[in-house]
Design a protein around this motif. Sequence first.
Motif, PDB file in Angstrom:
ATOM      1  N   SER A  47     -38.003  23.392 -34.506  1.00 14.56           N
ATOM      2  CA  SER A  47     -37.121  23.537 -35.587  1.00 14.56           C
ATOM      3  C   SER A  47     -36.922  22.213 -37.248  1.00 14.56           C
ATOM      4  CB  SER A  47     -34.923  23.181 -35.483  1.00 14.56           C
ATOM      5  OG  SER A  47     -35.188  22.054 -35.719  1.00 14.56           O
ATOM      6  N   GLY A  48     -36.457  23.428 -38.531  1.00 16.60           N
ATOM      7  CA  GLY A  48     -36.935  22.655 -38.844  1.00 16.60           C
ATOM      8  C   GLY A  48     -35.904  21.479 -39.485  1.00 16.60           C
ATOM      9  N   ALA A  49     -34.583  21.246 -38.983  1.00 19.84           N
ATOM     10  CA  ALA A  49     -34.012  20.138 -39.381  1.00 19.84           C
ATOM     11  C   ALA A  49     -35.020  19.156 -38.554  1.00 19.84           C
ATOM     12  CB  ALA A  49     -32.590  20.321 -38.079  1.00 19.84           C
ATOM     13  N   GLU A  50     -35.673  19.029 -37.290  1.00 18.47           N
ATOM     14  CA  GLU A  50     -36.296  17.964 -36.364  1.00 18.47           C
ATOM     15  C   GLU A  50     -37.436  17.268 -37.046  1.00 18.47           C
ATOM     16  OE1 GLU A  50     -37.106  18.928 -31.686  1.00 18.47           O
ATOM     17  OE2 GLU A  50     -37.129  20.745 -33.053  1.00 18.47           O
ATOM     18  N   ALA A  51     -37.725  18.575 -37.735  1.00 16.70           N
ATOM     19  CA  ALA A  51     -39.351  18.053 -38.752  1.00 16.70           C
ATOM     20  C   ALA A  51     -38.920  16.922 -39.944  1.00 16.70           C
ATOM     21  CB  ALA A  51     -40.053  19.165 -39.565  1.00 16.70           C
ATOM     22  N   ASN A  52     -37.504  17.584 -40.437  1.00 21.42           N
ATOM     23  CA  ASN A  52     -37.081  17.304 -41.728  1.00 21.42           C
ATOM     24  C   ASN A  52     -36.782  15.023 -41.567  1.00 21.42           C
ATOM     25  OD1 ASN A  52     -37.530  18.934 -43.792  1.00 21.42           O
ATOM     26  ND2 ASN A  52     -35.488  19.201 -43.684  1.00 21.42           N
ATOM     27  N   GLU A  53     -35.697  15.238 -39.329  1.00 24.04           N
ATOM     28  CA  GLU A  53     -35.401  13.836 -39.377  1.00 24.04           C
ATOM     29  C   GLU A  53     -37.070  13.190 -38.832  1.00 24.04           C
ATOM     30  OE1 GLU A  53     -31.525  14.331 -37.964  1.00 24.04           O
ATOM     31  OE2 GLU A  53     -32.943  12.628 -37.080  1.00 24.04           O
ATOM     32  N   SER A  73     -29.701  21.096 -52.050  1.00 24.69           N
ATOM     33  CA  SER A  73     -30.303  21.330 -51.264  1.00 24.69           C
ATOM     34  C   SER A  73     -29.704  21.230 -50.237  1.00 24.69           C
ATOM     35  CB  SER A  73     -31.105  19.872 -51.351  1.00 24.69           C
ATOM     36  OG  SER A  73     -29.893  18.764 -50.818  1.00 24.69           O
ATOM     37  N   PHE A  74     -30.780  22.144 -49.463  1.00 24.73           N
ATOM     38  CA  PHE A  74     -30.622  21.549 -47.644  1.00 24.73           C
ATOM     39  C   PHE A  74     -31.025  21.414 -46.978  1.00 24.73           C
ATOM     40  CE2 PHE A  74     -30.640  24.623 -43.605  1.00 24.73           C
ATOM     41  CZ  PHE A  74     -29.608  24.104 -43.494  1.00 24.73           C
ATOM     42  N   HIS A  75     -30.935  20.709 -46.327  1.00 21.54           N
ATOM     43  CA  HIS A  75     -32.410  20.473 -45.271  1.00 21.54           C
ATOM     44  C   HIS A  75     -32.484  20.619 -43.725  1.00 21.54           C
ATOM     45  CE1 HIS A  75     -34.481  18.182 -48.553  1.00 21.54           C
ATOM     46  NE2 HIS A  75     -32.796  18.359 -48.834  1.00 21.54           N
ATOM     47  N   GLY A  76     -30.976  20.914 -43.370  1.00 21.36           N
ATOM     48  CA  GLY A  76     -30.150  21.113 -41.863  1.00 21.36           C
ATOM     49  C   GLY A  76     -29.405  20.602 -41.069  1.00 21.36           C
ATOM     50  N   ARG A  77     -29.299  20.830 -40.417  1.00 18.62           N
ATOM     51  CA  ARG A  77     -27.766  20.659 -39.218  1.00 18.62           C
ATOM     52  C   ARG A  77     -27.451  19.545 -38.825  1.00 18.62           C
ATOM     53  NH1 ARG A  77     -24.743  25.476 -40.869  1.00 18.62           N
ATOM     54  NH2 ARG A  77     -26.038  26.776 -42.635  1.00 18.62           N
ATOM     55  N   ALA A  97     -41.615  25.359 -41.466  1.00 11.37           N
ATOM     56  CA  ALA A  97     -41.054  26.133 -39.719  1.00 11.37           C
ATOM     57  C   ALA A  97     -40.915  26.924 -40.493  1.00 11.37           C
ATOM     58  CB  ALA A  97     -39.651  25.323 -40.033  1.00 11.37           C
ATOM     59  N   LYS A  98     -39.551  27.872 -40.373  1.00  9.17           N
ATOM     60  CA  LYS A  98     -39.250  29.205 -40.579  1.00  9.17           C
ATOM     61  C   LYS A  98     -40.711  30.155 -39.898  1.00  9.17           C
ATOM     62  CE  LYS A  98     -34.990  29.300 -43.076  1.00  9.17           C
ATOM     63  NZ  LYS A  98     -34.726  27.221 -43.188  1.00  9.17           N
ATOM     64  N   GLY A  99     -41.503  30.512 -41.183  1.00  9.36           N
ATOM     65  CA  GLY A  99     -42.149  31.235 -41.455  1.00  9.36           C
ATOM     66  C   GLY A  99     -43.728  30.843 -40.552  1.00  9.36           C
ATOM     67  N   VAL A 153     -42.315  17.043 -49.647  1.00 11.83           N
ATOM     68  CA  VAL A 153     -41.167  18.065 -49.843  1.00 11.83           C
ATOM     69  C   VAL A 153     -41.230  19.196 -48.869  1.00 11.83           C
ATOM     70  CG1 VAL A 153     -42.620  18.176 -52.338  1.00 11.83           C
ATOM     71  CG2 VAL A 153     -43.391  18.487 -50.039  1.00 11.83           C
ATOM     72  N   ASP A 154     -39.825  18.954 -48.599  1.00  9.56           N
ATOM     73  CA  ASP A 154     -39.560  20.668 -47.606  1.00  9.56           C
ATOM     74  C   ASP A 154     -39.460  21.570 -48.004  1.00  9.56           C
ATOM     75  OD1 ASP A 154     -37.836  22.232 -46.219  1.00  9.56           O
ATOM     76  OD2 ASP A 154     -35.671  20.717 -46.636  1.00  9.56           O
ATOM     77  N   GLU A 155     -40.482  22.231 -47.668  1.00 14.43           N
ATOM     78  CA  GLU A 155     -41.246  23.729 -47.204  1.00 14.43           C
ATOM     79  C   GLU A 155     -41.344  24.654 -46.493  1.00 14.43           C
ATOM     80  OE1 GLU A 155     -44.225  25.013 -49.791  1.00 14.43           O
ATOM     81  OE2 GLU A 155     -44.676  23.158 -50.682  1.00 14.43           O
ATOM     82  N   ILE A 156     -39.839  24.140 -45.782  1.00 12.30           N
ATOM     83  CA  ILE A 156     -39.470  24.934 -44.721  1.00 12.30           C
ATOM     84  C   ILE A 156     -39.677  26.452 -44.859  1.00 12.30           C
ATOM     85  CG2 ILE A 156     -37.581  24.986 -42.643  1.00 12.30           C
ATOM     86  CD1 ILE A 156     -37.866  21.892 -42.963  1.00 12.30           C
ATOM     87  N   GLN A 157     -38.887  26.389 -46.247  1.00 11.97           N
ATOM     88  CA  GLN A 157     -38.437  27.937 -46.754  1.00 11.97           C
ATOM     89  C   GLN A 157     -39.950  28.119 -47.213  1.00 11.97           C
ATOM     90  OE1 GLN A 157     -34.686  30.333 -48.771  1.00 11.97           O
ATOM     91  NE2 GLN A 157     -34.257  28.795 -46.943  1.00 11.97           N
ATOM     92  N   THR A 158     -40.088  27.448 -48.491  1.00 15.20           N
ATOM     93  CA  THR A 158     -41.286  28.028 -49.034  1.00 15.20           C
ATOM     94  C   THR A 158     -42.547  28.344 -48.739  1.00 15.20           C
ATOM     95  OG1 THR A 158     -41.607  25.677 -49.598  1.00 15.20           O
ATOM     96  CG2 THR A 158     -39.873  27.415 -51.228  1.00 15.20           C
ATOM     97  N   ILE A 167     -37.667  16.403 -51.924  1.00 18.68           N
ATOM     98  CA  ILE A 167     -36.590  17.722 -52.746  1.00 18.68           C
ATOM     99  C   ILE A 167     -37.860  19.382 -51.903  1.00 18.68           C
ATOM    100  CG2 ILE A 167     -36.285  16.763 -55.027  1.00 18.68           C
ATOM    101  CD1 ILE A 167     -39.270  18.758 -55.647  1.00 18.68           C
ATOM    102  N   GLU A 168     -36.485  20.272 -52.122  1.00 17.54           N
ATOM    103  CA  GLU A 168     -37.501  21.674 -51.934  1.00 17.54           C
ATOM    104  C   GLU A 168     -38.037  21.705 -53.258  1.00 17.54           C
ATOM    105  OE1 GLU A 168     -32.762  22.195 -51.287  1.00 17.54           O
ATOM    106  OE2 GLU A 168     -33.598  24.056 -49.739  1.00 17.54           O
ATOM    107  N   LEU A 169     -38.973  22.642 -53.049  1.00 17.47           N
ATOM    108  CA  LEU A 169     -39.258  22.796 -54.994  1.00 17.47           C
ATOM    109  C   LEU A 169     -38.997  24.271 -55.332  1.00 17.47           C
ATOM    110  CD1 LEU A 169     -43.026  22.199 -53.517  1.00 17.47           C
ATOM    111  CD2 LEU A 169     -41.399  21.108 -55.526  1.00 17.47           C
TER     112      LEU A 169
HETATM  113  C1  LIG Z   1     -34.337  26.934 -43.035  1.00 14.19           C
HETATM  114  C2  LIG Z   1     -33.777  25.141 -44.232  1.00 14.19           C
HETATM  115  C3  LIG Z   1     -33.939  23.667 -43.095  1.00 14.19           C
HETATM  116  C4  LIG Z   1     -33.451  24.014 -41.856  1.00 14.19           C
HETATM  117  O1  LIG Z   1     -34.816  23.982 -40.765  1.00 14.19           O
HETATM  118  P1  LIG Z   1     -33.961  24.672 -39.053  1.00 14.19           P
HETATM  119  O2  LIG Z   1     -35.231  25.507 -38.562  1.00 14.19           O
HETATM  120  O3  LIG Z   1     -32.853  25.828 -39.417  1.00 14.19           O
HETATM  121  O4  LIG Z   1     -33.625  23.684 -38.514  1.00 14.19           O
HETATM  122  C5  LIG Z   1     -34.502  22.728 -43.760  1.00 14.19           C
HETATM  123  N1  LIG Z   1     -34.771  23.003 -44.865  1.00 14.19           N
HETATM  124  C6  LIG Z   1     -35.093  24.071 -45.298  1.00 14.19           C
HETATM  125  C7  LIG Z   1     -35.587  24.124 -47.067  1.00 14.19           C
HETATM  126  C8  LIG Z   1     -34.556  25.000 -44.884  1.00 14.19           C
HETATM  127  O5  LIG Z   1     -34.448  26.703 -45.750  1.00 14.19           O
END
Ligand SMILES: *Cc1c(COP(=O)(O)O)cnc(C)c1O
Length: 394
Positions: free
Chosen positions: A99-105, A131-135, A245-247, A216-221, A183-185
Amino acid sequence: MPKQNNDHLLYVTNRPDIVMVQGNGTYLWDQNGDKYLDFIGGWAVTCLGHCPPSLVDAITKQANLLINASPAFYNRPMLDLADLLIDISCFDRAFFASSGAEANEGAIKLARKFGAVEKNGAYEIITTVNSFHGRTLATMSASGKEHWKNLFEPKVPGFLHAPFNDIVAIRKLISAKTCAIMIELIQGEGGVNVADHEYVQDLRRLCDENNLILIVDEIQTGLGRTGKMFAYEDYKIEPDIMTLAKGLGGGFPVSALLAKEKLNIFSAGDQGGTYTGQPLAMAAALSVINTIIKDNILDNVQQQSEYIQEKLQDLAEKYSLTNIRGKGLLLGFDLATPVAGKVAENCLSLKLIINAPQPSSIRLMPPLTVCKKEVDEMLFILEKTLKGNLENEC
Ligand SMILES: *Cc1c(COP(=O)(O)O)cnc(C)c1O
């Protein structure tokens, strides 16, 4: 707050009374056979649309070969995916998770390791407001969501938040205790807020001057969402760490942490996970990236993005839409009043799925394979909804 009428799922969010059963391209079908046009793309996840044959095929082939080898061994798709990601990015090393949160951890841990080894135990990480980096607990602590401030106390210490696009505020927070800036770009959940070119260049310079890690948190971008394979390419900088992550898995849960060679500093056991490099996930990601490249998906992202923005401009005057923003197929705009939730709800009743990340803003993040006809269908329903909303107000 009304709670969902489901007896056995732990309540975590409000969901409409819809059960999705099938997907194909930009469409989803529910248990009644109703068809929905999906402009949130599985939450910026199904970048190639729902159930693309290439992905189904890759997962099926790998499932017949090897589902799980254990994290104690290399496996073929794990090595291939690392090679491919390093080949198409500015990074040298990859770590995989689910998951994205795990990558950010992992990114947070790597930055703290760098602080421990190279900077006298520096551990603070500066992130941005909204900003949003996970849960997970650490990524919630890193996130700049106002609403989370007092949740699950005590938070993981060591995160400082500066207003987005404000380099002076960041500079003020840097001290001997700082090890990284994260940061998220484009802030996705924060409402599609695009980082200024100069801001990101200044961040890179600040990190160089102060020996800090730029994450850079490119989980969404990432993965073509903004029209480039990775959003950092637009800023003409090279980050030290990037998370994806995501895509990446096109719907299969997989994430990646990419880092520069100087950050290949974990000791055995510092980082890991039962599902790191899980073969099905690796095969899914390999297939997604190869398809994005082979099918020139980035060209479609650019074309559809321009078309959507042009058409939104047409709607803007009629319905007082402002601040049309974003890049590629991560787009947002503001409504004149805080009725975005209601607009999204009304669109859903007309079988269009869009998202309201903030009370006054709408976000569009369709599959990167979306076509003009589907965009027109989206615009038709959106206009109908905006018109109805306007009439209700009068
Ligand atoms: C969705 C998202 C996360 C979290 O990813 P999960 O897979 O839900 O843990 C982290 N950072 C950004 C920018 C996101 O959009």
